[in-house]
Design an enzyme around this catalytic site. Structure first.
Site, PDB file in Angstrom:
ATOM      1  N   CYS A 269     -13.770 -16.481 -23.108  1.00 40.18           N
ATOM      2  CA  CYS A 269     -14.333 -15.142 -22.995  1.00 40.18           C
ATOM      3  C   CYS A 269     -14.495 -14.491 -24.374  1.00 40.18           C
ATOM      4  O   CYS A 269     -15.374 -14.867 -25.135  1.00 40.18           O
ATOM      5  CB  CYS A 269     -13.473 -14.290 -22.051  1.00 40.18           C
ATOM      6  N   HIS A 364     -13.868 -17.752 -17.070  1.00 40.95           N
ATOM      7  CA  HIS A 364     -12.405 -17.831 -16.949  1.00 40.95           C
ATOM      8  C   HIS A 364     -11.954 -19.045 -16.131  1.00 40.95           C
ATOM      9  O   HIS A 364     -11.850 -18.971 -14.904  1.00 40.95           O
ATOM     10  CB  HIS A 364     -11.872 -16.546 -16.303  1.00 40.95           C
ATOM     11  N   GLU A 366      -9.031 -20.121 -15.924  1.00 42.50           N
ATOM     12  CA  GLU A 366      -7.695 -19.865 -15.369  1.00 42.50           C
ATOM     13  C   GLU A 366      -7.763 -18.998 -14.120  1.00 42.50           C
ATOM     14  O   GLU A 366      -6.739 -18.582 -13.578  1.00 42.50           O
ATOM     15  CB  GLU A 366      -6.828 -19.160 -16.427  1.00 42.50           C
TER      16      GLU A 366
END
Length: 402
Positions: A269, A364, A366
């Site tokens: 990001c 993202h 995660e």
């Protein structure tokens, strides 16, 4: 019910009811299209100084628990929902969402047409806005403050462009997240060590690294190259975070020192934008950004399309086709390709250096509460640190700069 008003910097107003704390708040107003994961959204430091509009109509259905937060506090500047849940219904819930908003002083508004608001932002672009309720909505004599007065407060708020915010959300002291074995126990000897620069890191990121046997040293955003090297890292990671990457001069210079040493690098990001700027490319502000858990992105190395979670209002300006020579310092860092692209609007979603051990993605991997299509990127980072050659095998012939 306590009356509340949302006013945009272009003068459009929405009348509703107070949700959460009463008072006044201003910030950049953005919309999130996720149908789930509101707790993770609220506690994501990347939303610092932003008022978040949820496009999902019902918010708060599952309450708030003590496990899913991405940081120790709520970071949004304000919260906009259509229909708050009257009752939280989940065995994991510990309290109502409204209780957390009140306890942390988060001013919100409910009962407005969030569909009309989202359409307005899509047409006009994100802008500054303010939410006003309770005493902040009234003058001393008891009458309502005029729209012109409220709008003046909004226009006085700082814009997101030019904002250097990572230092406001980063950890103040370094800490370690231990490597984990498959059974969840702590590994005495990690398979790799990562120095992770916290620019607004989400808790799930070091967790995903730790699950792969990696020990993670999480460092404050103002750390120096000496701080990084003191961790004796096998790799360096730059996290997500708020603000304009064009203002992140310290982080860009730090990353260049990492690249000069050819330490394997992975960025997510904001970290992707920092890599782009370190390589000499520009960044620009998107009209309304990508925020949600349903963005289709293609991994050009495999041709696989991933459904991904996003939260970004800026993007890197890099040629989409073929390899280009990174502009910084006469091509000092060699060739770079765009590794991932958003299929909705062709925004650059990933970079891969061909002559350095460095890559990054704008979204993202995660992601919590999901999706998890991109989790393989943590494996790619581990392979890079272990010398398995993780620079992706990307097409470089079309438009390539040899």
């Amino acid at each position: 019910m306590t009356a509340a008003v949302l006013i945009l910097e272009d003068g459009r107003t929405f009348a509703g009811e107070a949700y959460g704390a009463t008072g006044a708040t201003v910030g950049e107003i953005v919309f999130n299209t996720g149908m789930t994961g509101y707790q993770e959204t609220l506690t994501d430091p990347s939303y610092h100084r932003q008022i978040v509009v949820m496009t999902a109509p019902h918010i708060g259905n599952t309450g708030v628990n003590d496990e899913d937060s991405e940081s120790a506090r709520i970071w949004v500047a304000g919260y906009v929902v259509r229909d708050p849940a009257r009752l939280a219904s989940s065995w994991r819930s510990r309290r109502a969402l409204d209780d957390d908003l009140v306890a942390q002083g988060i001013v919100g508004i409910s009962g407005i047409d969030t569909r009309a608001l989202t359409r307005h932002l899509r047409e006009r672009g994100v802008m500054r806005a303010g939410i006003f309720s309770g005493d902040a909505l009234h003058v001393a004599a008891g009458g309502r403050r005029s729209d012109d007065e409220l709008r003046a407060s909004v226009l006085a708020a700082p814009a997101m462009q030019g904002a250097d915010l990572a230092g406001e959300v980063s950890t103040k002291a370094a800490y370690v997240v231990d490597a984990l074995a498959p059974d969840g126990s702590t590994l005495a000897e990690p398979v790799a060590v990562v120095a992770a620069l916290d620019l607004g890191i989400k808790a799930m990121t070091p967790q995903r690294l730790a699950e792969r046997g990696i020990r993670v040293h999480v460092l404050p955003s103002r750390s120096t190259i000496e701080d990084v090297l003191a961790c004796t890292p096998d790799g360096v990671f730059f996290s997500n975070g708020p603000g304009d990457p064009a203002a992140a001069t310290h982080e860009v210079e730090l990353l260049r020192k990492v690249l000069d040493r050819k330490i394997p690098f992975f960025g997510i990001c904001y970290g992707n934008q920092i890599l782009g700027r370190a390589l000499g490319y520009g960044t620009y502000k998107l009209a309304y950004g990508h925020r949600g858990v349903n963005q289709p992105v293609v991994d050009r190395a495999t041709g696989k399309v991933e459904i991904t979670a996003h939260n970004h209002g800026f993007a890197v300006d890099v040629p989409l086709e073929g390899a280009s020579v990174a502009p910084y310092d006469g091509g000092r860092y060699g060739r770079v390709v765009v590794s991932h692209v958003d299929l909705n609007d062709d925004v650059v979603e990933g970079l891969a250096a061909l002559d350095l051990p460095a890559f990054s993605v704008q979204y993202h991997p995660e992601a919590a509460a999901g999706p998890h299509d991109a989790a393989y990127l943590f494996d790619r980072f581990l392979e890079l640190m272990q010398g398995a050659g993780a620079t992706p095998d990307l097409p470089t012939t079309k438009g390539a700069d040899a």
